[in-house]
Enzyme design. Structure first.
Site, PDB file in Angstrom:
ATOM      1  N   ASP A 102       0.843  -1.197   0.000  1.00 29.04           N
ATOM      2  CA  ASP A 102       0.000   0.000   0.000  1.00 29.04           C
ATOM      3  C   ASP A 102       0.874   1.241   0.000  1.00 29.04           C
ATOM      4  OD1 ASP A 102       0.658  -0.685   2.819  1.00 29.04           O
ATOM      5  OD2 ASP A 102      -0.457   1.147   3.245  1.00 29.04           O
ATOM      6  N   GLU A 171      -0.091  -0.400   5.760  1.00 26.89           N
ATOM      7  CA  GLU A 171       0.902   0.225   6.642  1.00 26.89           C
ATOM      8  C   GLU A 171       0.752   1.734   6.690  1.00 26.89           C
ATOM      9  OE1 GLU A 171       4.566   1.987   8.153  1.00 26.89           O
ATOM     10  OE2 GLU A 171       3.724   2.236   6.142  1.00 26.89           O
TER      11      GLU A 171
END
Length: 474
Positions: A102, A171
């Protein structure tokens, strides 16, 4: 878990062999990174669900292709984590390779020289959102595993080390999805050594290992003064302005020198490790001519403020934009206040101090509310163990340097503390391809291919030397 100690490693590749093996993987790295950057994998953003799903599927397929039987795991925050294990041979340790697919948003597209979702090469660097943080690390792990497989024909013991892969999907903007999965299913994460590839070096070509991370204790503060915006000609001057009240409130967080001025967050800590001098920091940060770096007048070095002490930054502001300005008194304004918490300071206590300060400084003509955001504890690494000694040596050898620098970072990776709490006998290494020129979280994020090659070489050397050491004892 398997205890490991350093010894000579005659049955493993030399730094030159490892470097050549990674160099041969660089065309793959560029192609893979081009594909992965194209996914707009910003977690928890409406409309990007398919991009996140496709990025996770890409990661699953990529690691299965290099021989690690990974599976997707949906976590409590709705993200997908990709996790799997190539089992170790008897007596061999398991090394966990971490990264995340991500990325931060790239909403400021007008500030990018080229599309953030298209890997673009300029002046020897590769540009794109996530090129460094952290998709570049994902493809680095893949390149290392490909190189490891090719070297196994010459060094068969390389295939005996267990390799666990954990690639996170939230994250940057998630909650505690991966940490919740760790708590409920710790066997998915079991390893002797955790290699957390989500950091970097102070400069290109200077190998470093991270020893300190600040935590986070952010809040969102909202100020309201009116039921709705009112005509500034008819009501301005008597009707209280929410934006002006918020500005006044935020101004109390720092003193006239720009240093944190919140009771309970005062600190005289100094950073004792490696860090940039003022001139280097000025260049790395792009500080404008005529603008002073904070702390210089007090004799502070940049890393005293970016690693060793708390800092407060306003990272978001809700109000009318200049382009949309209307002649009205603002009724509501909000700010996201990011508090970074250094090692040695408790994140909850720090957030309490910030909230108390804001409550004690509410402007007279305003109503305020505060929302506490997710906490992340600071991290202080122990690099005295044998595996970390091997990693620091591998980093130095990969770069052809006499030693590896120990550096701190103002960033936060909550997983580090969570992993060591669950597996206290394991060792954890924090390193990566990010350096100041990467401009992570900003427009025109980029990565230097030379850093991917060098860090990949170090990871390959570490895995190979670990295998050779165990083989020598059997």
């Amino acid at each position: 878990m398997v205890p490991m100690t350093d010894s000579s490693t005659p049955n493993s590749p030399t730094p030159e062999n490892a470097r050549a093996a990674l160099t041969a993987q660089m065309p793959f790295v560029k192609d893979a990174l081009t594909e992965l950057v194209a996914f707009r994998s910003v977690h928890s953003t409406p409309g990007l669900e398919q991009d996140n799903a496709d990025a996770a599927a890409w990661v699953v397929n990529a690691f299965r292709t290099v021989g690690v039987p990974v599976e997707p795991h949906v976590t409590s925050d709705g993200s997908t984590a990709v996790i799997g294990l190539r089992e170790p041979a008897a007596g061999y340790p398991t090394i966990l390779l971490y990264s995340h697919f991500d990325v931060q948003p790239a909403s400021d597209v007008e500030n990018w020289t080229s599309s953030p979702w298209e890997l673009t090469e300029r002046d020897g660097r590769w540009y794109g959102r996530g090129a460094a943080d952290c998709k570049g690390h994902v493809v680095m792990h893949l390149a290392v595993l490909r190189a490891l497989g090719e070297l196994t024909a010459t060094y068969p013991d390389l295939a005996k080390v267990g390799v666990r892969v954990v690639v996170e999907g939230s994250e940057e903007r998630g909650g505690y999805g991966l940490e919740d999965l760790l708590a409920s299913s710790p066997d998915l994460f079991a390893a002797d050594v955790f290699l957390i590839a989500d950091s970097g070096n102070d400069a290109i070509g200077v190998p470093a290992i991270g020893t300190a991370l600040r935590g986070t204790a952010p809040v969102t503060v909202t100020v309201e003064t009116l039921n709705q915006p009112m005509h500034s000609g008819q009501y301005g001057g008597a009707a209280p302005d929410a934006l002006l009240s918020l500005i006044k409130l935020l101004a109390t967080l720092h003193d006239d020198d720009g240093l944190v001025a919140v009771d309970g967050l005062d600190s005289d800590a100094r950073w004792e490790g490696r860090g940039p001098d003022a001139a280097t920091f000025r260049a790395d940060a792009g500080v404008l001519d005529g603008v002073d770096i904070l702390g210089q007048a007090q004799g502070l070095n940049p890393n005293d403020l970016t690693v060793a002490r708390p800092s407060i930054t306003v990272t978001g502001l809700d109000s009318l934009s200049v382009a949309d300005a209307v002649n009205a008194v603002v009724a509501r304004a909000a700010a996201h206040v990011s508090l970074r918490v250094p090692p040695g300071m408790d994140a909850t206590t720090a957030q309490d101090a910030l909230v108390t300060h804001l409550e004690n400084h509410v402007p007279q003509h305003a109503r305020m509310s505060i929302a506490r955001d997710t906490l992340a504890s600071p991290f202080l690494a122990d690099i005295t163990g044998p595996a970390l000694a091997r990693l620091t040596r591998a980093l130095a050898d990969a770069y052809g340097a006499p030693d590896t620098a120990e550096i701190g970072s103002g960033g936060s990776i909550p997983l580090c503390n969570a992993l060591l709490a669950q597996f206290p006998d394991a060792e954890l290494g924090l390193f990566g391809i990010e350096e100041p020129g990467c401009r992570i979280h900003s427009a025109d994020e980029s990565v230097s291919p030379s850093e991917i090659a060098a860090m990949g070489t170090a990871e390959l050397l570490f895995l190979a030397r670990t295998a050779a050491e165990v083989a020598a004892k059997q």
